[in-house]
Each structure stands twice: as structure tokens, then as C-alpha cells.
Scaffold this active site. Structure first.
Site, PDB file in Angstrom:
ATOM      1  N   HIS A  57      53.670  30.202  53.888  1.00 28.92           N
ATOM      2  CA  HIS A  57      52.230  30.280  53.601  1.00 28.92           C
ATOM      3  C   HIS A  57      51.543  28.958  53.922  1.00 28.92           C
ATOM      4  O   HIS A  57      51.708  27.969  53.205  1.00 28.92           O
ATOM      5  CB  HIS A  57      52.023  30.631  52.122  1.00 28.92           C
ATOM      6  CG  HIS A  57      50.597  30.893  51.750  1.00 28.92           C
ATOM      7  ND1 HIS A  57      50.182  32.077  51.163  1.00 28.92           N
ATOM      8  CD2 HIS A  57      49.473  30.142  51.864  1.00 28.92           C
ATOM      9  CE1 HIS A  57      48.874  32.030  50.943  1.00 28.92           C
ATOM     10  NE2 HIS A  57      48.419  30.854  51.352  1.00 28.92           N
ATOM     11  N   HIS A  59      47.740  27.332  56.042  1.00 25.33           N
ATOM     12  CA  HIS A  59      46.467  27.623  56.727  1.00 25.33           C
ATOM     13  C   HIS A  59      46.336  26.629  57.886  1.00 25.33           C
ATOM     14  O   HIS A  59      45.850  25.512  57.703  1.00 25.33           O
ATOM     15  CB  HIS A  59      45.293  27.470  55.761  1.00 25.33           C
ATOM     16  CG  HIS A  59      45.321  28.458  54.644  1.00 25.33           C
ATOM     17  ND1 HIS A  59      44.441  29.529  54.569  1.00 25.33           N
ATOM     18  CD2 HIS A  59      46.136  28.566  53.565  1.00 25.33           C
ATOM     19  CE1 HIS A  59      44.722  30.236  53.478  1.00 25.33           C
ATOM     20  NE2 HIS A  59      45.739  29.673  52.856  1.00 25.33           N
ATOM     21  N   GLN A 152      38.575  34.774  53.922  1.00 25.56           N
ATOM     22  CA  GLN A 152      38.403  33.708  52.917  1.00 25.56           C
ATOM     23  C   GLN A 152      37.233  33.945  51.953  1.00 25.56           C
ATOM     24  O   GLN A 152      37.328  33.680  50.762  1.00 25.56           O
ATOM     25  CB  GLN A 152      38.211  32.371  53.641  1.00 25.56           C
ATOM     26  CG  GLN A 152      37.822  31.189  52.769  1.00 25.56           C
ATOM     27  CD  GLN A 152      38.989  30.612  51.983  1.00 25.56           C
ATOM     28  OE1 GLN A 152      39.872  29.985  52.556  1.00 25.56           O
ATOM     29  NE2 GLN A 152      39.010  30.848  50.678  1.00 25.56           N
ATOM     30  N   HIS A 210      46.156  36.934  49.223  1.00 23.64           N
ATOM     31  CA  HIS A 210      45.912  35.882  48.234  1.00 23.64           C
ATOM     32  C   HIS A 210      45.505  36.608  46.959  1.00 23.64           C
ATOM     33  O   HIS A 210      44.412  37.186  46.897  1.00 23.64           O
ATOM     34  CB  HIS A 210      44.771  34.976  48.680  1.00 23.64           C
ATOM     35  CG  HIS A 210      45.145  33.943  49.694  1.00 23.64           C
ATOM     36  ND1 HIS A 210      45.593  34.260  50.947  1.00 23.64           N
ATOM     37  CD2 HIS A 210      45.122  32.583  49.629  1.00 23.64           C
ATOM     38  CE1 HIS A 210      45.840  33.126  51.619  1.00 23.64           C
ATOM     39  NE2 HIS A 210      45.560  32.102  50.843  1.00 23.64           N
ATOM     40  N   GLU A 213      44.580  34.096  42.380  1.00 23.46           N
ATOM     41  CA  GLU A 213      44.747  32.637  42.419  1.00 23.46           C
ATOM     42  C   GLU A 213      43.689  31.988  41.528  1.00 23.46           C
ATOM     43  O   GLU A 213      42.823  31.237  41.971  1.00 23.46           O
ATOM     44  CB  GLU A 213      44.645  32.101  43.856  1.00 23.46           C
ATOM     45  CG  GLU A 213      45.110  30.642  43.948  1.00 23.46           C
ATOM     46  CD  GLU A 213      44.889  30.016  45.316  1.00 23.46           C
ATOM     47  OE1 GLU A 213      44.312  30.678  46.199  1.00 23.46           O
ATOM     48  OE2 GLU A 213      45.268  28.845  45.489  1.00 23.46           O
ATOM     49  N   ASP A 309      51.062  25.727  51.908  1.00 23.49           N
ATOM     50  CA  ASP A 309      49.654  26.129  51.807  1.00 23.49           C
ATOM     51  C   ASP A 309      48.719  25.207  52.598  1.00 23.49           C
ATOM     52  O   ASP A 309      47.950  25.660  53.424  1.00 23.49           O
ATOM     53  CB  ASP A 309      49.209  26.217  50.338  1.00 23.49           C
ATOM     54  CG  ASP A 309      48.026  27.161  50.135  1.00 23.49           C
ATOM     55  OD1 ASP A 309      47.592  27.786  51.119  1.00 23.49           O
ATOM     56  OD2 ASP A 309      47.543  27.272  48.999  1.00 23.49           O
ATOM     57  N   TRP A 315      41.472  21.404  50.414  1.00 28.41           N
ATOM     58  CA  TRP A 315      42.012  21.792  49.100  1.00 28.41           C
ATOM     59  C   TRP A 315      43.069  20.824  48.598  1.00 28.41           C
ATOM     60  O   TRP A 315      43.326  20.742  47.407  1.00 28.41           O
ATOM     61  CB  TRP A 315      42.623  23.196  49.190  1.00 28.41           C
ATOM     62  CG  TRP A 315      41.594  24.257  49.412  1.00 28.41           C
ATOM     63  CD1 TRP A 315      40.921  24.937  48.428  1.00 28.41           C
ATOM     64  CD2 TRP A 315      41.102  24.754  50.662  1.00 28.41           C
ATOM     65  NE1 TRP A 315      40.040  25.812  49.006  1.00 28.41           N
ATOM     66  CE2 TRP A 315      40.119  25.732  50.367  1.00 28.41           C
ATOM     67  CE3 TRP A 315      41.384  24.475  51.997  1.00 28.41           C
ATOM     68  CZ2 TRP A 315      39.433  26.428  51.353  1.00 28.41           C
ATOM     69  CZ3 TRP A 315      40.701  25.173  52.980  1.00 28.41           C
ATOM     70  CH2 TRP A 315      39.740  26.127  52.665  1.00 28.41           C
TER      71      TRP A 315
HETATM   72 ZN   LIG Z   1      46.493  30.120  50.935  1.00 31.82          ZN
END
Ligand SMILES: [Zn+2]
Length: 413
Positions: A57, A59, A152, A210, A213, A309, A315
Site C-alpha cells: 500500500h 501512493h 481520494q 481505504h 481510516e 503508505d 501526510w
Molecule cells: Zn493510503
């Protein structure tokens, strides 16, 4: 390409060392004391030799973009989404490809040769998707990238998003994604999951959502995924990513859910580095860890893999591409410090990841493509204990990475 002979390899779980012969890009033999006079020899010195690490996982569209246009000061998921909302307006194909390629090289240098990336498909030009589809083809001779179309901003938050998600599948994304907890209402969240399963069936794609979360114990979209997976009978093709709310559910509900989960064979993908930092931000004390129930899922025989991730993005400002670091963090935040538990965390970055991603021909087996990682330690525990980088990475039968051990000269005492 000359044949390669890996001498004196310790395979995970095997009693005694073996040699591995690689010819024409494939594993030609695995036996003790192999003879191959014309092969180039790598002496593995009895060290651990494994299939590659699997990044379940990440991005890749947002990697290496931290600080642009500004850094995430609150550390929350929502500020990350807001910063990314600004950054993604300036995306170009070259920008996405150069950052993603750099990250893929960082990962390959650390033995990661299978990568599932999510790509934001709520940006109307789908430029990031096109960039990654092109890159996936450019790098296929040395690493395998799988692309998940990830809405997203939510599927129903803007009327055009629903069409963009389907268009992403038409253009070639291999996995359908979603973000039900970020849809405007619970009803939209539930509807989004029905829609994702419908798309996956129509386009014959895998699913990776997702899911939940958030720290909100009322975020219960996992049960909707479970119900859909039971109805469709396709649990092994489905992954639930993050599921951090599972860590906040009351035990009675969690116990019921675990029972349902055992019937589905769905895969869990946890992201401990990012979720230990993103979650619990609204708590004072005691402060929750904001992580799914990794240990309990593993104890119930449910497939769990882990991902990084983010690498230096809106993030999360850290991340090196090392899956060993991810497994090390999993041990800590899930309190899986018993030796069999540590071993299980190593599986979460190797075999379990391959299962989550439906990788074919993954194992070190005669006839499979020769994708092989040599670690400079004897066992999985030591790999995590010393957080090592591989000494050798072989992809499709070719030696693509050699890392020399760092040495220190200490003049004390
Ligand atoms: Zn993610």
C-alpha cells in the site's frame, strides 16, 4: 545474461542451506551442492534468502511531494487531504513519473519488487493515472507495479467522480478503490461499496478500499465490505486497507466481526507508520494508537500485510522505502514481540503481501521468475532486529542491486 549460482542460501523455515541456480531469468534448480561451472557465483554465506519484499500500500502519485505548497503542521489526515488538493492542481505527467520512479528505485534498493500503488482519480484530467500506467510499463523489466484507482475525495462528493473512477478502470487500473468513511453521508459510504463491488465484477478487477481510516468507533464500513464479499464470494480478491476504527470498536462488536471475517478470506492491509502518527490526534489522554487489530486478525488466520503508505508526502514526512522498517514498526505498535509474532510480521512484508496483491509465481520455486533477495543475516528476526538492507537484489534473473555493509571505526576504551 549469464547464469547465476547463489551458494549456501538459508531459506526461511528450511533446516539446511541450499544453492539456487538461476538461468534465463528463472529459478532453474534449488538443491544442496549444485554444480554449474559456467555460472557466476554469489556466496550467500548461509544468510537468509527470500522472495522480494512486497509493498502492499503506497501512493506513488504523492511520494516525495512534502512541503509543496506547504508542510502538514497539524499532522492530521484531513490537513494532508487539503494540502494534496492544492498540490494536485499542478500535477504533470513528468512530475509524477520522476517522483514515482525515484521512489521505486529507493524501494528496489531495499529489495521491494512488488508494489501496489493507489492513484488519486478524483483529479479530472487523470494525469497521475496516465503517468503511472506509462511508468508501470517502463519499469516492468525490473519491478512489478499494480495500480489501484483511488477516489481520494469520495465517489459521490462531486458528480463527475463516479465517471472518473470507471474511466480509470477503462484506461487500465488493475484494482478498484474507495474511501467510504470520507463520503458525505453514511448512506453514500454504503452505496460506494456496492458500486465498487459492481465495478470490480463488471471489469474483472481486484478491490482495495481505504476503509474506516478514522478513530470513530461508529465508522463501520468494514462490515459492509464483509457482507458484499460474502454475497459475491470473492473475499480473496478484496483488501480492506487501514481499518483503523477496528482498533476503537468495542470488544463485543469486534468479536462478532472477527467471526464474519473468518468466513470471507478478505485481506487486511495495515499501515502502521502512518496511522500511529495520523490517528489519535483528537484524543487527549489516554491516547489511542489508531491501528487496526493486527495481532487478533493474525491469530484468527486472516491474511494481513502491511504497507508504507507514504514517503515524504503531505501526510507523512518520513519513509525510506524499506519494508523492514514497516515490519519493525508493526512489531512495536501491535505488541507482537513474541518470536513467532515477529516471524509473522516478516511474513506481512513478504508472502502475505503477495497474497493480498494476488502475485503469481512469487515463491522461490523451480520454474518461477528469479526474483530473489539476499539479506546479510541468518534469519527473519535478525533482519528486523538489525533493520538491514539486502546485500543483493536479483530481479528477473539479473543482479540489480548490491549494497555494501556500512562499517564503523570506533576508537574508544
Ligand atoms: Zn493510503
Amino acid at each position: 545474461m549469464s547464469d547465476l549460482l547463489l551458494r549456501n542460501c538459508t531459506l526461511k523455515g528450511a533446516a539446511s542451506p541450499v544453492d539456487i541456480l538461476i538461468a534465463d531469468g528463472r529459478i532453474a534448480a534449488i538443491e544442496a551442492q549444485l554444480q554449474a561451472p559456467n555460472a557466476e557465483i554469489i556466496d550467500c554465506q548461509g544468510n537468509l534468502v527470500t522472495p522480494p519484499f512486497v509493498e502492499s500500500h503506497i501512493h506513488l502519485d504523492s511520494v516525495l511531494a512534502a512541503g509543496d505548497p506547504h508542510f502538514n503542521q497539524s499532522g492530521t489526515l484531513f490537513e494532508g487531504i487539503q494540502i494534496w488538493g492544492e498540490r494536485k492542481k499542478t500535477l504533470t505527467k513528468a512530475d509524477v513519473q520522476s517522483r514515482a520512479l525515484e521512489a521505486l528505485k529507493m524501494m528496489a534498493a531495499q529489495g521491494v519488487l512488488y508494489v501496489r500503488t493507489h492513484v488519486d482519480v478524483t483529479e479530472p484530467s487523470l494525469v497521475a493515472l496516465d503517468a503511472l500506467l506509462e511508468l508501470q510499463d517502463q519499469v516492468k523489466d525490473w519491478t512489478t507495479v499494480q495500480i489501484c484507482a483511488f477516489p481520494q475525495d469520495g465517489i459521490y462528493s462531486r458528480p463527475e467522480n463516479i465517471g472518473l473512477l470507471e474511466e480509470a478502470l477503462k484506461r487500465g487500473a488493475q484494482v478498484v478503490g474507495g474511501i467510504p468513511h470520507y463520503e458525505l453521508t453514511r448512506e453514500d459510504g454504503v452505496a460506494s461499496i456496492h458500486h465498487i463491488f459492481d465495478l470490480a465484477e463488471r471489469y474483472d478487477r481486484l478491490i482495495d478500499v481505504h476503509c474506516d481510516e478514522v478513530d470513530d468507533e461508529q465508522s463501520r464500513f468494514l462490515e459492509v465490505i464483509v457482507a458484499e464479499a460474502i454475497k459475491h464470494g470473492n473475499g480473496e480478491r478484496v483488501a480492506a486497507s487501514h481499518t483503523t476504527a477496528f482498533g476503537s470498536y468495542n470488544d463485543s462488536y469486534a468479536y462478532k466481526l472477527l467471526g464474519f471475517l473468518r468466513r470471507t478470506n478478505i485481506n487486511f492491509i495495515a499501515n502502521p507508520l502512518i496511522n500511529i502518527t495520523l490517528q489519535g490526534r483528537m484524543d487527549s489522554y489516554p491516547k489511542r494508537r489508531g491501528l487496526t487489530r493486527i495481532k487478533e486478525l493474525w491469530q484468527n488466520g486472516i491474511n494481513v500485510s502491511v504497507g508504507q503508505d507514504c514517503i515524504y508526502d503531505p501526510w507523512y514526512i518520513f519513509g525510506t522505502g524499506s519494508m523492514i522498517t514497516v515490519a519493525y514498526m508493526t512489531v512495536h505498535v501491535s505488541q507482537m514481540t513474541g518470536l513467532p509474532e515477529i516471524d509473522a510480521c516478516f511474513d506481512m512484508i513478504t508472502a502475505n503481501g503477495a497474497r493480498s496483491l494476488h502475485v503469481q509465481d512469487y515463491d522461490l520455486k523451480v520454474g518461477n521468475p528469479a526474483n530473489v533477495v539476499v539479506l546479510p543475516v541468518k534469519d527473519a528476526f535478525s533482519a528486523l532486529r538489525f533493520q538491514v538492507a539486502p546485500s543483493h537484489v536479483i530481479s528477473r534473473g539479473k543482479l540489480i542491486v548490491q549494497n555494501k555493509a556500512a562499517t564503523s571505526e570506533i576508537s574508544v576504551g
